[in-house]
Design a protein around this motif. Structure first.
Motif, PDB file in Angstrom:
ATOM      1  N   ASP A  12       8.521  -3.971   9.540  1.00  0.00           N
ATOM      2  CA  ASP A  12       7.600  -4.064  10.672  1.00  0.00           C
ATOM      3  C   ASP A  12       6.937  -2.735  11.041  1.00  0.00           C
ATOM      4  O   ASP A  12       6.143  -2.675  11.985  1.00  0.00           O
ATOM      5  CB  ASP A  12       8.337  -4.594  11.903  1.00  0.00           C
ATOM      6  N   ILE A  13       7.240  -1.667  10.325  1.00  0.00           N
ATOM      7  CA  ILE A  13       6.639  -0.369  10.629  1.00  0.00           C
ATOM      8  C   ILE A  13       5.165  -0.391  10.229  1.00  0.00           C
ATOM      9  O   ILE A  13       4.831  -0.662   9.070  1.00  0.00           O
ATOM     10  CB  ILE A  13       7.371   0.769   9.889  1.00  0.00           C
ATOM     11  N   ASN A  14       4.290  -0.072  11.178  1.00  0.00           N
ATOM     12  CA  ASN A  14       2.848  -0.102  10.922  1.00  0.00           C
ATOM     13  C   ASN A  14       2.215   1.280  10.861  1.00  0.00           C
ATOM     14  O   ASN A  14       0.997   1.384  10.675  1.00  0.00           O
ATOM     15  CB  ASN A  14       2.141  -0.928  12.009  1.00  0.00           C
ATOM     16  N   PHE A  15       3.023   2.323  11.038  1.00  0.00           N
ATOM     17  CA  PHE A  15       2.517   3.701  10.987  1.00  0.00           C
ATOM     18  C   PHE A  15       2.816   4.274   9.612  1.00  0.00           C
ATOM     19  O   PHE A  15       3.978   4.306   9.179  1.00  0.00           O
ATOM     20  CB  PHE A  15       3.191   4.540  12.070  1.00  0.00           C
ATOM     21  N   CYS A  16       1.781   4.706   8.893  1.00  0.00           N
ATOM     22  CA  CYS A  16       2.009   5.302   7.579  1.00  0.00           C
ATOM     23  C   CYS A  16       1.400   6.689   7.520  1.00  0.00           C
ATOM     24  O   CYS A  16       0.424   6.993   8.216  1.00  0.00           O
ATOM     25  CB  CYS A  16       1.447   4.417   6.463  1.00  0.00           C
ATOM     26  N   VAL A  17       2.004   7.545   6.699  1.00  0.00           N
ATOM     27  CA  VAL A  17       1.529   8.906   6.476  1.00  0.00           C
ATOM     28  C   VAL A  17       1.310   9.073   4.980  1.00  0.00           C
ATOM     29  O   VAL A  17       2.248   8.916   4.198  1.00  0.00           O
ATOM     30  CB  VAL A  17       2.540   9.952   6.990  1.00  0.00           C
ATOM     31  N   ILE A  18       0.082   9.368   4.612  1.00  0.00           N
ATOM     32  CA  ILE A  18      -0.241   9.602   3.206  1.00  0.00           C
ATOM     33  C   ILE A  18      -0.392  11.095   3.005  1.00  0.00           C
ATOM     34  O   ILE A  18      -1.172  11.768   3.681  1.00  0.00           O
ATOM     35  CB  ILE A  18      -1.522   8.865   2.788  1.00  0.00           C
ATOM     36  N   THR A  19       0.396  11.620   2.068  1.00  0.00           N
ATOM     37  CA  THR A  19       0.446  13.051   1.864  1.00  0.00           C
ATOM     38  C   THR A  19       0.400  13.335   0.372  1.00  0.00           C
ATOM     39  O   THR A  19       0.139  12.463  -0.434  1.00  0.00           O
ATOM     40  CB  THR A  19       1.706  13.634   2.551  1.00  0.00           C
ATOM     41  N   GLY A  20       0.660  14.568  -0.006  1.00  0.00           N
ATOM     42  CA  GLY A  20       0.624  14.955  -1.412  1.00  0.00           C
ATOM     43  C   GLY A  20       1.535  16.134  -1.632  1.00  0.00           C
ATOM     44  O   GLY A  20       2.574  16.235  -0.974  1.00  0.00           O
TER      45      GLY A  20
END
Length: 249
Positions: free
Chosen positions: A100-108
């Motif tokens: 149910d987590i709707n917060f995402c962090v896209i990194t590298g």
């Protein structure tokens, strides 16, 4: 071209679907910035335009790019063990990992080498709020322009941690700015800070400008520099890496 009897031909368009090279997808807590402590799905993309990610290229890449980060970066964004996903497959993988987590962090690495309008749309359709951390050397216009609809489809929240001088940064705007001390000083980014989008918090304009002490053999020096600067310049805050304190990845 394909032949249709008696030499007639028809052009066949490629149906190859774009894929995104991902090092890892995992559930954790956001450790830094405004959203520190918030449950998140992290996606680490492969590759960076400032360092190859391999130990034997640190000095070479620092000279090649003019950035100091290759000398101390501790992030593994190399291709080994990575996987290709379509936009839909990645959204499904993230949803399966995070529930149910709707917060995402896209990194590298550098996520804007990969992120485009197609991926943004797929993640929005999967009900994700998209945050990224970028070094500021790739523009949103270049990476996230939707040709078909002639508009930008960008991540919702942008954290910029620049590793080059401000005159080399092409990122049009950011929400949070993070400077890693002692190599990157606020005095050298006065003009770039003007690209910050202002955010209303408790009916006040809140500058989200962070001083991040480098976590290495200069940590004590970097921490003291950060504290001293913030006390003299209260628009700036000292960033604490809470994920390391909590011992989460």
């Amino acid at each position: 071209m394909a032949k249709l009897g008696k030499g007639l031909k028809v052009e066949v368009k490629s149906t190859i679907e774009k894929t995104y090279r991902v090092k890892s997808v995992w559930k954790t807590l956001q450790g830094e910035g405004l959203f520190a402590g918030r449950p998140a799905i992290f996606v680490r993309m492969v590759g960076c335009n400032l360092w190859s990610g391999y130990e034997n290229t640190r000095e070479r890449d620092a000279i090649r790019t003019g950035a100091n980060c290759p000398m101390w970066c501790d992030t593994d964004f190399t291709k080994e063990g990575s996987k290709n996903y379509s936009a839909f497959e990645l959204a499904q993988e993230m949803r399966g990992e995070g529930g149910d987590i709707n917060f995402c962090v896209i990194t590298g690495g550098e996520p804007l080498l990969h992120i485009d309008a197609q991926l943004v749309e797929a993640l929005h359709q999967a009900n994700f709020f998209i945050a990224i951390e970028t070094n500021g050397t790739v523009s949103l216009q270049e990476s996230c322009w939707d040709e078909e609809r002639a508009k930008l489809l960008t991540p919702d929240w942008i954290v910029c941690s620049p590793k080059l001088p401000q005159e080399q940064l092409t990122l049009e705007y950011f929400d949070e700015l993070k400077l890693v001390l002692p190599d990157y000083h606020p005095e050298n980014y006065n003009e770039f800070t003007q690209r910050q989008r202002q955010n209303d918090v408790q009916s006040r304009k809140l500058p989200l400008l962070w001083l991040q002490p480098e976590d290495g053999n200069r940590l004590q020096l970097a921490t003291q520099l950060s504290i001293n600067y913030a006390l003299e310049n209260p628009d700036w805050r000292v960033s604490v890496q809470t994920h390391k304190i909590l011992n989460v990845e």
